[in-house]
Motif scaffolding. Structure first.
Motif, short mmCIF file in Angstrom:
data_model
loop_
_atom_site.label_atom_id
_atom_site.label_comp_id
_atom_site.label_asym_id
_atom_site.label_seq_id
_atom_site.Cartn_x
_atom_site.Cartn_y
_atom_site.Cartn_z
N LYS A 149 -4.93 3.52 6.49
CA LYS A 149 -6.35 3.14 6.52
C LYS A 149 -6.49 1.64 6.81
O LYS A 149 -7.33 1.24 7.61
N ALA A 150 -5.66 0.83 6.17
CA ALA A 150 -5.70 -0.61 6.42
C ALA A 150 -5.34 -0.93 7.87
O ALA A 150 -5.95 -1.80 8.50
N ALA A 151 -4.37 -0.20 8.42
CA ALA A 151 -3.98 -0.42 9.82
C ALA A 151 -5.12 -0.04 10.76
O ALA A 151 -5.38 -0.74 11.74
N ARG A 152 -5.82 1.06 10.47
CA ARG A 152 -6.96 1.46 11.30
C ARG A 152 -8.07 0.42 11.24
O ARG A 152 -8.68 0.08 12.25
N ILE A 153 -8.35 -0.09 10.05
CA ILE A 153 -9.39 -1.12 9.89
C ILE A 153 -9.00 -2.38 10.67
O ILE A 153 -9.84 -2.98 11.35
N LEU A 154 -7.74 -2.75 10.60
CA LEU A 154 -7.26 -3.93 11.32
C LEU A 154 -7.42 -3.74 12.83
O LEU A 154 -7.88 -4.64 13.54
N PHE A 162 0.83 -1.19 0.00
CA PHE A 162 0.00 0.00 0.00
C PHE A 162 0.87 1.24 0.00
O PHE A 162 2.00 1.23 0.45
N ALA A 211 -3.17 4.62 2.16
CA ALA A 211 -3.87 3.35 2.12
C ALA A 211 -3.38 2.42 3.23
O ALA A 211 -4.16 1.67 3.82
N GLU A 212 -2.08 2.47 3.52
CA GLU A 212 -1.52 1.64 4.58
C GLU A 212 -2.06 2.06 5.95
O GLU A 212 -2.39 1.22 6.77
#
Length: 147
Positions: A15-20, A8, A12-13
């Motif tokens: 955002k992915a970390a927050r979702i995780l 990412f 985007a990285e």
């Protein structure tokens, strides 16, 4: 901007970390809401004559008896003894200080947040939160280390 070796870009990285993290907190909340633990204490209850006691999932192996015959009773002793550093239940009054982060009320509590739930939650939920905090921080640490 694409960083070499990563899947990412920066935003985007993040955002992915927050979702995780949100997913991890959600799973931990469900785990605590059902008061689940990896303990096989039900096996010990069977030895005491409780017929319908059994683990929710899988089965306990005798080699792992240190958990349900040592660790879980130590937590019970600390809670029933009023979070004292000395065992108030036993006639020997041995110390409860050791390498396990038991819920005892002393200066070291600042450095071990996993038993904090014992002061605000019922014991079953606090014990569940103890284990949820351990595995959630483990997974979050690895997610941070290996993005």
């Amino acid at each position: 901007m694409v960083v070499e070796g990563r899947f990412f870009s920066g935003k985007a990285e993040e955002k992915a970390a927050r979702i995780l993290v949100i997913m991890l907190l959600g799973v931990a909340a469900v785990y605590v809401a059902f008061a689940l633990t990896p303990s096989h204490y039900a096996v010990g209850l069977r030895y005491l004559g409780v017929e319908d006691a059994s683990p929710l999932l899988l089965s306990a192996r005798p080699i792992r008896s240190d958990e349900w015959i040592v660790l879980t009773p130590l937590f019970q002793t600390a809670v029933r003894g009023g979070f004292s550093t000395i065992n108030q239940i036993s006639p020997y009054h041995e110390s409860l200080k050791g390498f396990w982060a038991l819920p005892i009320l002393d200066w070291s509590l600042v450095f071990k947040p996993q038993p904090w739930g014992f002061w605000v939650l019922p014991p079953a939920y606090a014990y569940s939160l103890y284990f949820a905090a351990l595995w959630a921080t483990f997974l979050a640490g690895y997610a941070r280390k290996f993005p």
